[in-house]
Design an enzyme around this catalytic site. Structure first.
Site, PDB file in Angstrom:
ATOM      1  CE1 TYR A 182       0.719   0.934   3.943  1.00 20.98           C
ATOM      2  CE2 TYR A 182      -0.508  -0.846   4.246  1.00 20.98           C
ATOM      3  CZ  TYR A 182       0.166  -0.495   4.970  1.00 20.98           C
ATOM      4  OH  TYR A 182       0.923  -0.297   6.581  1.00 20.98           O
ATOM      5  CB  CYS A 183       0.886   4.295   0.646  1.00 22.10           C
ATOM      6  SG  CYS A 183       1.828   6.169   0.467  1.00 22.10           S
ATOM      7  N   PRO A 184       2.405   2.415  -2.642  1.00 20.26           N
ATOM      8  CG  PRO A 184       2.155   1.930  -4.805  1.00 20.26           C
ATOM      9  CD  PRO A 184       1.533   2.069  -3.442  1.00 20.26           C
TER      10      PRO A 184
END
Length: 280
Positions: free
Chosen positions: A147-149
């Site tokens: 997540y949130c790469p």
């Protein structure tokens, strides 16, 4: 690029510990605090600052998350499961905050001289430094499936345990990292995956939201196979800045900073109301 330690050597480092979950009312307040500190560090009334902060059962959203086609259903599901939601004022997408996640803000001056990538790299190098006796395998690259790469994801053997964002205010820069210290990293990732499932409901949306694979995310304790604790990491950070700076000064927000905080807090509230409406 200059040596990252140079950011710490010119003057005593200011250290603010807001890691008690009762220190501030919400993550919204933490973003406003960092803005206020960026202003004072940027104008020279405060030395460079390291601030620690923790918020329990909170999902920090990016602006694109607030534009999910079924965002009300996604946020409603999170709230039903006991999570608060806040839209951040820095870049990025949804992340999980809880009592096993330590947020660290490195607040530096001279943004005209400090490039964006240099700011990110300073946090990468600082993180490697405080864990240097435990591992030399920390790498920075985008971890697909997390997540949130982002380009400055931190991982060990391809498993992400941290992400970095950056917020620039006037002449100061707040470089923020969330460190998943304890707990189950895959469980946190599964939570965000479920949020996106409810927020998208099969639609693509107007943004390229990540396809989350929970196994790509772990906590540091899991990755290092040791009982690493929040208190130990806090101690490592304090000792780290003490080792490379002329000294450490511990004090909370000063009067003028509190005034800036109130203004920035009002902006955060307004941002969240505009982004989420009645869901804020």
């Amino acid at each position: 690029m200059e040596n990252w330690k140079d950011h710490f050597r010119s003057s005593p480092i200011r250290y603010i510990d807001h890691s008690d979950v009762n220190s501030l009312p919400s993550a919204m307040a933490s973003f406003a605090v960092d803005d206020a500190l960026a202003i004072s560090v940027g104008n020279g009334t405060s030395s460079p600052t390291v601030r620690l902060w923790v918020h329990d059962r909170t999902i920090v959203l990016g602006i694109p998350d607030a534009r999910l086609p079924f965002v009300a259903e996604g946020i409603g599901w999170l709230q039903t499961n006991g999570y608060r939601t806040v839209v951040r004022n820095s870049g990025g997408l949804a992340v999980v905050l809880d009592t096993g996640v330590l947020n660290v803000s490195l607040i530096l001056p001279d943004v005209k001289k400090l490039g964006i990538h240099e700011g990110y790299q300073a946090m990468v190098d600082f993180t490697k430094y405080i864990f240097r006796d435990l591992t030399d395998k920390i790498e920075a690259f985008e971890v697909t499936g997390s997540y949130c790469p982002g380009e400055y994801d931190l991982s060990i053997n391809g498993k992400k345990f941290a992400g970095i964002s950056q917020r620039r205010v006037k002449n100061g820069s707040a470089i923020q990292i969330y460190l998943c210290v304890e707990g189950d990293g895959s469980e946190r990732a599964a939570l965000i995956r479920a949020f996106y499932k409810r927020g998208l409901q099969g639609e693509k949306g107007r943004f390229d939201y990540p396809t989350i694979e929970p196994e790509t995310m772990k906590s540091l304790a899991e990755l290092l196979s040791i009982p690493l604790t929040m208190e130990e990491v806090k101690s490592r950070i304090f000792k780290g800045i003490a080792n490379i700076s002329p000294g450490v000064v511990e004090n909370d927000l000063q009067e003028i900073e509190l005034e800036d905080f109130q203004k920035r807090m009002e902006q955060m509230i307004d941002r969240n109301e505009k982004a989420l409406g009645d869901l804020a």
